[in-house]
Scaffold this motif. Structure first.
Motif: not given
Length: 300
Positions: A173-188, A201-213
């Motif tokens: 529903a929001n940025r935090r939830e999206q990044i949390d899911r991305m981290i959970a996927e990366a863990r698997v 991993e959180r730093r990486l996924q925040e970078r990915i989130y922020e740089r996406a158009r």
């Protein structure tokens, strides 16, 4: 390091170059729906320090590359494959060493089959063999269906359980939830053998989130595959002429055992099993991976 936004056939592709332009070129091809920065900076730096000109890029509809109105301008996985050649052309490269991860490995195999003159060497990491419709294996696993005899090995139960839950869950529903899911996927995808650094991993996924158009645009890759499900030629890997290195982690959750099949089918291919590695490229394996790629891409 130099960043370029190239425009080819009306498609903007973000690219980044490291190292001396006079050195042998390596083009890094990341997997479907994955940004080029998932090639870790430290790993890229090792390759550049080893005397390589290294280029990484974002696929169309990914990261800082251009987003496309798929309904108005549909494309296929064949077009995504052609983007690899477009990047080479934009840098004035007749050929390069292709180093490819996951579905990027399918693109590399296809180009090595159909455009052998463009591929000096091929390195395939965490991928599946061209022509085996790995996506069908995944879908059967997620739907709980049995795999036909002779099909590729399915993902691990942990992988299937995670993505089955994702499919049945509401979207973030929001940025935090999206990044949390991305981290959970990366863990698997990381697997269980090596330590998982959640803060990094959180730093990486925040970078990915922020740089996406437009983070949602990556779903167009699924549409592109559905538009051309038969883009993979069957029984073609014997035609690969480029010296090939196939890399798989011993804890690969998504495509376990697929690397050995690729290495069997490409004449003269070498298989490297990296202890403890899953489907990601964690710091613990950068040294071994970089050394293997540098050795494989040494021009004789």
């Amino acid at each position: 390091m130099q960043t370029n936004l190239i425009n080819v056939d009306g498609v903007e592709l973000w690219t980044e170059e490291f190292g001396d332009p006079a050195h042998p070129p390596i083009l890094l091809v990341m997997g479907s729906m994955s940004q080029g920065v998932l090639w870790p900076d430290a790993f890229v730096g090792r390759l550049a320090a080893g005397g390589r000109r290294v280029i990484r890029y974002d696929h169309r509809d990914i990261g800082r590359s251009g987003t496309i109105d798929f309904a108005a301008r549909p494309y296929t996985w064949r077009d995504i494959s052609d983007d690899v050649l477009r990047v080479l052309d934009a840098y004035g490269l007749d050929s390069a060493h292709l180093v490819c991860h996951s579905a990027g490995g399918l693109l590399g195999q296809l180009i090595a089959v159909e455009h052998p003159e463009r591929v000096r060497t091929l390195t395939v990491i965490g991928s599946s063999p061209l022509g085996e419709r790995e996506g069908q294996v995944l879908m059967r696993a997620l739907m709980g269906q049995p795999q036909p005899e002779g099909s590729l090995p399915p993902p691990t139960p942990e992988f299937v359980a995670f993505f089955t839950e994702v499919i049945s869950s509401p979207p973030p529903a929001n940025r935090r939830e999206q990044i949390d899911r991305m981290i959970a996927e990366a863990r698997v995808l990381h697997g269980t053998a090596l330590p998982f650094d959640e803060d990094e991993e959180r730093r990486l996924q925040e970078r990915i989130y922020e740089r996406a158009r437009d983070l949602s645009a990556l779903a167009n890759h699924r549409l592109a595959h559905a538009a051309d499900p038969d883009f993979e030629p069957e029984g073609a890997l014997h035609r690969v002429k480029a010296p090939t290195l196939v890399v798989e982690g011993t804890c690969e959750p998504a495509k376990p055992g697929h690397g050995a099949i690729i290495a069997e089918r490409i004449p003269g291919a070498e298989l490297l099993m990296v202890e403890g590695m899953g489907h990601t490229l964690p710091p613990q394996v950068h040294g071994e991976l970089a050394a293997a790629v540098l050795a494989h891409t040494t021009e004789r």
